[in-house]
Design a protein around this motif. Structure first.
Motif, mmCIF file in Angstrom:
data_model
loop_
_atom_site.group_PDB
_atom_site.id
_atom_site.type_symbol
_atom_site.label_atom_id
_atom_site.label_comp_id
_atom_site.label_asym_id
_atom_site.label_seq_id
_atom_site.Cartn_x
_atom_site.Cartn_y
_atom_site.Cartn_z
ATOM 1 N N VAL A 362 44.923 -45.990 105.849
ATOM 2 C CA VAL A 362 45.850 -45.191 105.041
ATOM 3 C C VAL A 362 46.536 -46.117 104.032
ATOM 4 O O VAL A 362 47.406 -46.910 104.401
ATOM 5 C CB VAL A 362 46.903 -44.498 105.926
ATOM 6 C CG1 VAL A 362 47.771 -43.562 105.086
ATOM 7 C CG2 VAL A 362 46.232 -43.727 107.058
ATOM 8 N N ALA A 363 46.099 -46.014 102.771
ATOM 9 C CA ALA A 363 46.705 -46.843 101.717
ATOM 10 C C ALA A 363 47.797 -46.022 101.040
ATOM 11 O O ALA A 363 47.509 -45.010 100.403
ATOM 12 C CB ALA A 363 45.641 -47.279 100.723
ATOM 13 N N GLU A 364 49.038 -46.445 101.222
ATOM 14 C CA GLU A 364 50.169 -45.696 100.657
ATOM 15 C C GLU A 364 50.089 -45.667 99.138
ATOM 16 O O GLU A 364 49.661 -46.635 98.510
ATOM 17 C CB GLU A 364 51.501 -46.362 101.028
ATOM 18 C CG GLU A 364 51.824 -46.374 102.492
ATOM 19 C CD GLU A 364 52.624 -47.615 102.864
ATOM 20 O OE1 GLU A 364 53.447 -48.067 102.049
ATOM 21 O OE2 GLU A 364 52.397 -48.121 103.970
ATOM 22 N N ALA A 365 50.587 -44.568 98.581
ATOM 23 C CA ALA A 365 50.499 -44.345 97.136
ATOM 24 C C ALA A 365 51.296 -45.385 96.345
ATOM 25 O O ALA A 365 50.936 -45.731 95.225
ATOM 26 C CB ALA A 365 51.007 -42.947 96.806
ATOM 27 N N GLU A 366 52.390 -45.891 96.919
ATOM 28 C CA GLU A 366 53.311 -46.733 96.148
ATOM 29 C C GLU A 366 52.884 -48.194 96.119
ATOM 30 O O GLU A 366 53.417 -48.971 95.334
ATOM 31 C CB GLU A 366 54.742 -46.675 96.717
ATOM 32 C CG GLU A 366 55.305 -45.294 96.996
ATOM 33 C CD GLU A 366 54.757 -44.683 98.269
ATOM 34 O OE1 GLU A 366 54.659 -45.394 99.291
ATOM 35 O OE2 GLU A 366 54.390 -43.481 98.248
ATOM 36 N N ARG A 367 51.981 -48.584 97.027
ATOM 37 C CA ARG A 367 51.694 -50.012 97.160
ATOM 38 C C ARG A 367 50.310 -50.333 96.613
ATOM 39 O O ARG A 367 49.373 -49.566 96.795
ATOM 40 C CB ARG A 367 51.787 -50.386 98.645
ATOM 41 C CG ARG A 367 51.632 -51.862 98.892
ATOM 42 C CD ARG A 367 52.127 -52.212 100.287
ATOM 43 N NE ARG A 367 51.726 -53.574 100.644
ATOM 44 C CZ ARG A 367 51.965 -54.128 101.819
ATOM 45 N NH1 ARG A 367 52.591 -53.447 102.751
ATOM 46 N NH2 ARG A 367 51.579 -55.365 102.069
ATOM 47 N N GLU A 368 50.207 -51.507 95.963
ATOM 48 C CA GLU A 368 48.957 -51.848 95.290
ATOM 49 C C GLU A 368 48.079 -52.787 96.115
ATOM 50 O O GLU A 368 46.870 -52.652 96.147
ATOM 51 C CB GLU A 368 49.279 -52.495 93.937
ATOM 52 C CG GLU A 368 48.049 -52.750 93.113
ATOM 53 C CD GLU A 368 48.379 -53.047 91.646
ATOM 54 O OE1 GLU A 368 49.580 -53.134 91.301
ATOM 55 O OE2 GLU A 368 47.428 -53.189 90.865
ATOM 56 N N SER A 369 48.699 -53.762 96.794
ATOM 57 C CA SER A 369 47.847 -54.751 97.461
ATOM 58 C C SER A 369 48.430 -55.184 98.803
ATOM 59 O O SER A 369 49.641 -55.136 99.025
ATOM 60 C CB SER A 369 47.640 -55.963 96.549
ATOM 61 O OG SER A 369 48.877 -56.607 96.346
ATOM 62 N N TRP A 370 47.521 -55.572 99.674
ATOM 63 C CA TRP A 370 47.834 -56.056 101.010
ATOM 64 C C TRP A 370 47.086 -57.367 101.222
ATOM 65 O O TRP A 370 45.950 -57.516 100.754
ATOM 66 C CB TRP A 370 47.362 -55.057 102.076
ATOM 67 C CG TRP A 370 48.131 -53.786 102.198
ATOM 68 C CD1 TRP A 370 49.049 -53.466 103.159
ATOM 69 C CD2 TRP A 370 48.035 -52.610 101.361
ATOM 70 N NE1 TRP A 370 49.527 -52.189 102.976
ATOM 71 C CE2 TRP A 370 48.929 -51.644 101.881
ATOM 72 C CE3 TRP A 370 47.297 -52.284 100.222
ATOM 73 C CZ2 TRP A 370 49.090 -50.383 101.311
ATOM 74 C CZ3 TRP A 370 47.459 -51.036 99.646
ATOM 75 C CH2 TRP A 370 48.350 -50.094 100.178
ATOM 76 N N GLU A 371 47.721 -58.300 101.922
ATOM 77 C CA GLU A 371 47.048 -59.551 102.280
ATOM 78 C C GLU A 371 46.325 -59.372 103.616
ATOM 79 O O GLU A 371 46.698 -58.496 104.409
ATOM 80 C CB GLU A 371 48.084 -60.680 102.477
ATOM 81 C CG GLU A 371 48.954 -60.976 101.272
ATOM 82 C CD GLU A 371 48.134 -61.433 100.075
ATOM 83 O OE1 GLU A 371 47.098 -62.087 100.287
ATOM 84 O OE2 GLU A 371 48.533 -61.117 98.947
ATOM 85 N N ALA A 372 45.341 -60.229 103.876
ATOM 86 C CA ALA A 372 44.738 -60.260 105.213
ATOM 87 C C ALA A 372 45.861 -60.532 106.211
ATOM 88 O O ALA A 372 46.726 -61.369 105.952
ATOM 89 C CB ALA A 372 43.678 -61.349 105.290
ATOM 90 N N GLY A 373 45.877 -59.814 107.315
ATOM 91 C CA GLY A 373 46.923 -60.001 108.324
ATOM 92 C C GLY A 373 48.089 -59.057 108.166
ATOM 93 O O GLY A 373 48.894 -58.897 109.089
ATOM 94 N N ASP A 374 48.218 -58.392 107.011
ATOM 95 C CA ASP A 374 49.300 -57.412 106.827
ATOM 96 C C ASP A 374 49.055 -56.201 107.726
ATOM 97 O O ASP A 374 47.908 -55.791 107.929
ATOM 98 C CB ASP A 374 49.363 -56.919 105.372
ATOM 99 C CG ASP A 374 50.082 -57.903 104.456
ATOM 100 O OD1 ASP A 374 50.602 -58.925 104.966
ATOM 101 O OD2 ASP A 374 50.120 -57.644 103.237
ATOM 102 N N LEU A 375 50.145 -55.614 108.210
ATOM 103 C CA LEU A 375 50.022 -54.377 108.970
ATOM 104 C C LEU A 375 49.800 -53.219 108.003
ATOM 105 O O LEU A 375 50.434 -53.150 106.947
ATOM 106 C CB LEU A 375 51.300 -54.119 109.777
ATOM 107 C CG LEU A 375 51.455 -54.922 111.060
ATOM 108 C CD1 LEU A 375 52.835 -54.684 111.654
ATOM 109 C CD2 LEU A 375 50.378 -54.553 112.076
#
Ligand code: AMP
Ligand code: MG
Length: 381
Positions: A362-375
């Motif tokens: 589930v990729a939230e609409a407001e956020r663009e990027s996540w790092e490896a290890g992010d919840l």
């Protein structure tokens, strides 16, 4: 939708053996105290805590299914097994592993009052409500019904759900499609989803992309408790579903959701029957069903509470998407559920990716990027 949809069907009585997965239509009350008498939680000795620590005379034994007739008097202990009723005047149990037996005596360590005793009525008092109507009957609920002696139970009738695929390109799954045609996989994925949501699916003939065909089949579908339509709800020239529904006097609650896949999702009511117009691309159909129609069927089927099986997991690799829409993308959760890897994916027609996935990222609409290890949130499939 949650505020609008109410149970559709009536009530029936089923045998407990047939009740798994059904939705309770009556409250379940405790027929007696649970436990009905104080019971031992361990194998050991029933004692008076004030006599401990000490060397006590063993005056008897009580096993599960038996009753100790006498009392435990000062300086005495009664050998007791797990589940056996605790003799009157004993107020604690010491584990056999912590004692030393010496003929008719036993040496016990200090015991607190209440230790390893499950008091009468501690789990539930006679007359208390154990399960409210609207509960889905899983294994623990079945155990509860069995414990109170319900050999049969009142449940909601399962909602009858019409499944209507639309499109001139759709052929039967037994047919050999030409290059410009696809087999009607949506009718089958939807029927499977309806079933796991507690409904009874009936697959209608495919509606062709003409108003007459679409209208005739939608009218058939509106005789059910719920109508699921796949395809024909996008902005294309041949997307007739909304127009036909409007012609039948439909009320539309929403006709777009800010998610991908599945943006052009339609929810409304016509002739007293709720309907969903699900976008036709297979991944869109599957995802919008899970996010919206599943809850609709559960509510029609008597459920009072609907919840999506979300969890959090750590990303195995960096992830980015274009903000603006919440995305539900096929992914693999590790065996212990702690780590999630997005599946390679080629858009909303990618049934192979959906079939490989065991979860949706589930990729939230407001956020663009996540790092490896992010919840990140996942929806468990
Ligand atoms: P639509 O939402 O009607 O524009 O359909 C979008 C695409 O989804 C179509 O081009 C088909 O490839 C696919 N599709 C539509 N209906 C079905 C179906 N019943 N089974 C499988 N694929 C479908
Ligand atoms: Mg179409």
């Amino acid at each position: 939708m949650i505020e609008t949809v109410r149970p559709a069907a009536g009530i029936e009585e089923v045998r407990l053996e047939d009740a798994c997965g059904r939705v309770l239509a009556e409250p379940i009350l405790a027929d007696r105290d649970y436990p009905a008498t104080a019971r031992s939680l361990r194998d050991g000795f029933a004692v008076r805590s004030e006599d401990t620590p000490g060397r006590l005379r063993v005056t008897g034994e009580v096993a599960a299914g038996a009753v100790f007739a006498g009392n435990v008097k000062r300086g005495e202990a009664v050998e007791i097994m797990t589940g056996a009723p605790v003799p009157h005047s004993a107020d604690a149990v010491v584990m056999v592993e912590h004692t030393k037996r010496d003929g008719e005596f036993v040496s016990v360590p200090a015991a607190k009052a209440g230790q390893f005793v499950n008091p009468q009525g501690s789990e539930a008092r006679a007359g208390a409500q154990l399960l409210p109507p609207g509960s889905r009957l899983g294994y623990a609920e079945i155990a509860m019904l069995a414990a109170v002696g319900k050999t049969s139970v009142h449940v909601y009738k399962q909602p009858r759900v019409a499944v209507l695929a639309t499109g001139d390109e759709i052929v039967e799954i037994s047919d050999q499609p030409l290059a410009h045609q696809v087999r009607n996989s949506n009718a089958y994925s939807l029927a499977a989803q309806v079933r796991t949501a507690g409904g009874i699916a009936e697959i209608l003939p495919v509606a062709r992309d003409t108003e007459a065909s679409t209208r005739a089949l939608i009218e058939q579908g509106l005789a059910f408790d719920l109508l699921l339509i796949s395809g024909g709800v996008s902005a294309g020239k041949h997307d007739l579903v909304e127009r036909v529904l409007a012609g039948l006097g439909a009320e539309f609650f929403f006709d777009r959701v800010l998610i991908q896949p599945g943006q052009p999702l339609v929810f409304g009511r016509a002739r007293g029957t709720f309907f969903f117009g699900l976008p036709g691309n297979p991944a869109s159909t599957m995802v919008t069903f899970e996010l919206f129609a599943r809850a609709g069927i559960e509510l029609l089927g008597g459920r009072r509470e609907v919840r999506l099986p979300f969890a959090l997991a750590r990303l195995a690799a960096p992830f980015r998407h274009k903000p603006g829409l919440t995305r539900f993308l096929p992914a693999r959760l590790s065996d212990d559920g702690s780590e999630v890897t997005p599946e390679p994916w080629h858009g909303s027609s990618d049934i192979p990716a959906m079939a490989r996935a065991n979860a949706l990222l589930v990729a939230e609409a407001e956020r663009e990027s996540w790092e490896a290890g992010d919840l990140i949130r996942v929806l468990i499939k």
